[in-house]
Enzyme design. Structure first.
Site, PDB file in Angstrom:
ATOM      1  N   HIS A 191     -26.158  34.561   3.819  1.00 44.81           N
ATOM      2  CA  HIS A 191     -25.171  34.060   4.891  1.00 44.81           C
ATOM      3  C   HIS A 191     -23.958  34.789   4.780  1.00 44.81           C
ATOM      4  CE1 HIS A 191     -24.191  31.810   8.276  1.00 44.81           C
ATOM      5  NE2 HIS A 191     -24.042  30.860   8.007  1.00 44.81           N
ATOM      6  N   HIS A 197     -31.351  40.397   9.743  1.00 43.88           N
ATOM      7  CA  HIS A 197     -30.909  39.419  10.507  1.00 43.88           C
ATOM      8  C   HIS A 197     -32.102  38.614  10.845  1.00 43.88           C
ATOM      9  CE1 HIS A 197     -28.585  36.863  12.959  1.00 43.88           C
ATOM     10  NE2 HIS A 197     -27.537  37.252  12.276  1.00 43.88           N
ATOM     11  N   ASP A 239     -21.728  41.699   8.714  1.00 44.29           N
ATOM     12  CA  ASP A 239     -21.003  41.789   7.279  1.00 44.29           C
ATOM     13  C   ASP A 239     -21.033  43.356   6.815  1.00 44.29           C
ATOM     14  OD1 ASP A 239     -22.936  38.824   7.070  1.00 44.29           O
ATOM     15  OD2 ASP A 239     -20.791  38.880   6.842  1.00 44.29           O
TER      16      ASP A 239
END
Ligand code: SDX
Length: 427
Positions: free
Chosen positions: A266, A307, A365
């Site tokens: 995460h 994702h 990210d």
């Protein structure tokens, strides 16, 4: 919400079960399965791949089209036209502020940025080498001690004050985590600086000389906070909602969200991306790591890729990619070796059948860590930055839940343990 029905027939249950189906403004309909307990049957959905845990009006994601909306506004437009505090107001209140509302909100945040002086002493219990996320979890949870009695969560103005305090204090606490880890004195927030400039000042300023945050880095920091502000019912937001459903203090709820965010699957992925790029070290090693990422027997995954919802480009990654190239060019680091490895890795992965078949694209990210490193933020602070940016989303979802009728979140299970048995009679 009258309308469509779902009809469920289960072997062994004579009558067909009729379940209401509700439409959203957009996105998939939902089947209301709450009545299933009266038929002595549960739904089973580990990881909540097909489960809507709540109704919300805050953020919408279309994973197939790569769409992200904060209160209906596309993230790309907000990244271009808005700023972080305006998005905080939007997420919390549902509409963009007019000039007066914006000015009042910015002032209210500004006058909540300091933390109680006692909080400074709290840090001394941590080793200097503690991971900043461990410190942030503790310090944010400790805020409960300072506001526990002044908070009646059923009162909207009390909830709004808690939201302001959390949004305002997170950057101060984040910067304190960094300063503590490098043995420098804490820098008090300054009321003459805007939110993101103030954060960079608290991070990199010292009492010894004046520090003026560069406009380029301030804009990049603000964009990173904005892009991380909310993301529907992700793991950490769901944790905040679950903790909040017990009536827990919002500071404790946000602390639980920070804890959930820390995991490398995460919010910890941005730190893991940088470590991966540094481990790859050279473009010539990329193929070896791609091979490892595809090997079922190797736990290594390509950090910053994939994702749960996006089966297309994460729209935030697209904005982050442009910001990354701009920041590095402005800093004269366009030939940054890590950026070169990241761009090559992205190109190879996007052309590789394994990633294509599984709809694995770069996520938020993948590029954020390269920008944060270029700004001068150490790798172990990346998830702290993510937590700071995500705070308005967490508090908006908490506020939305508590402000409407809610029940304590208490999932059931499929029990496959031992059937009832008697304790053995002692001989
Ligand atoms: C965030 O939920 C949110 O919205 C989160 C977030 C937010 O803003 O709150 O967007 C922020 O957390 C972004 C994600 C950051 N995490 C990473 O970058 C870590 C690397 N990504 C993976 O761990 C993974 O992609 C997840 C956790 C993000 C998603 O995992 P899923 O949806 O449970 O998918 P999966 O694990 O079932 O994977 C499906 C397949 C598997 O292969 P098969 O078993 O089908 O053969 O894809 C493979 C996986 O092995 N796979 C990967 C991979 N991600 C998935 N293979 C290699 N590298 C990867 N990164």
């Amino acid at each position: 919400m009258a309308g469509k029905k779902a009809h469920l027939s289960i072997d062994g249950i004579a009558e067909s079960i009729e379940l209401p189906v509700y439409p959203g403004t957009t996105g998939p309909d939902v089947i209301d399965v709450r009545s299933l307990t009266s038929h002595d049957v549960f739904t089973f959905d580990p990881g909540f791949m097909s489960t809507a845990s709540c109704e919300s009006k805050i953020t919408y994601i279309d994973g197939d089209k790569g769409i992200l909306l904060y209160r209906g506004y596309p993230i790309e437009q907000l990244a271009d036209e808005s700023d972080y505090l305006e998005c905080c107001y939007l997420l919390l209140n549902g509409e963009l502020p007019d000039a007066k509302q914006k000015a009042e909100f910015v002032k209210a945040i500004r006058y909540h940025t300091m933390v109680h002086e006692q909080i400074h002493h709290f840090f001394n219990g941590f080793p200097r080498a503690a991971h900043p996320m461990a410190i942030m979890v503790g310090v944010v949870g400790a805020l409960s001690a300072f506001y526990h009695d002044a908070l009646m969560i059923d009162k909207e103005d009390h909830r709004k004050t808690a939201a302001l305090r959390l949004i305002a204090k997170m950057p101060t606490i984040a910067a304190m985590c960094y300063k503590y880890s490098i043995g420098q004195p804490f820098m008090y927030p300054r009321n003459d600086l805007d939110f993101s400039a103030n954060f960079l000042y608290m991070m990199f300023g010292t009492p010894c000389e004046n520090y003026v945050p560069s406009p380029v880095l301030t804009d990049a920091m603000d964009k990173i906070f904005l892009l991380h502000a909310d993301h529907e019912q992700n793991a950490s937001t769901s944790t905040v909602r679950l903790a909040g459903s017990t009536g827990a203090n919002p500071y404790a709820c946000i602390s639980s969200g920070i804890t959930a965010l820390w995991g490398p699957a995460h919010g910890g992925a941005n730190e893991a991306v940088l470590k991966m790029l540094m481990e790859i070290g050279d473009e010539s090693n990329i193929d070896k790591f791609i091979k490892r990422a595809k090997d079922k027997d190797d736990p290594f995954r390509l950090m910053g890729f994939g994702h749960r919802v996006y089966k297309n480009f994460d729209p935030r990654a697209k904005v982050m990619r442009v910001t990354c190239q701009k920041v590095l060019a402005d800093l004269g680091k366009e030939n940054d070796p890590l950026l070169r490895i990241a761009m090559k890795l992205e190109k190879i992965a996007l052309e590789d059948q394994y990633f294509i078949d599984r709809n694995l694209y770069p996520n938020v990210d993948f590029y954020s860590g390269i920008i944060l490193k270029a700004i001068g933020i150490p790798v172990n602070m990346f998830t702290v930055i993510f937590a700071t940016g995500r705070t308005p989303g967490w508090v908006a979802h908490w506020h939305e839940m508590i402000g409407n009728p809610f029940k304590i979140a208490r999932p059931r299970q499929l029990y496959t343990g031992p059937a009832m048995r008697n304790y053995p009679v002692r001989k």
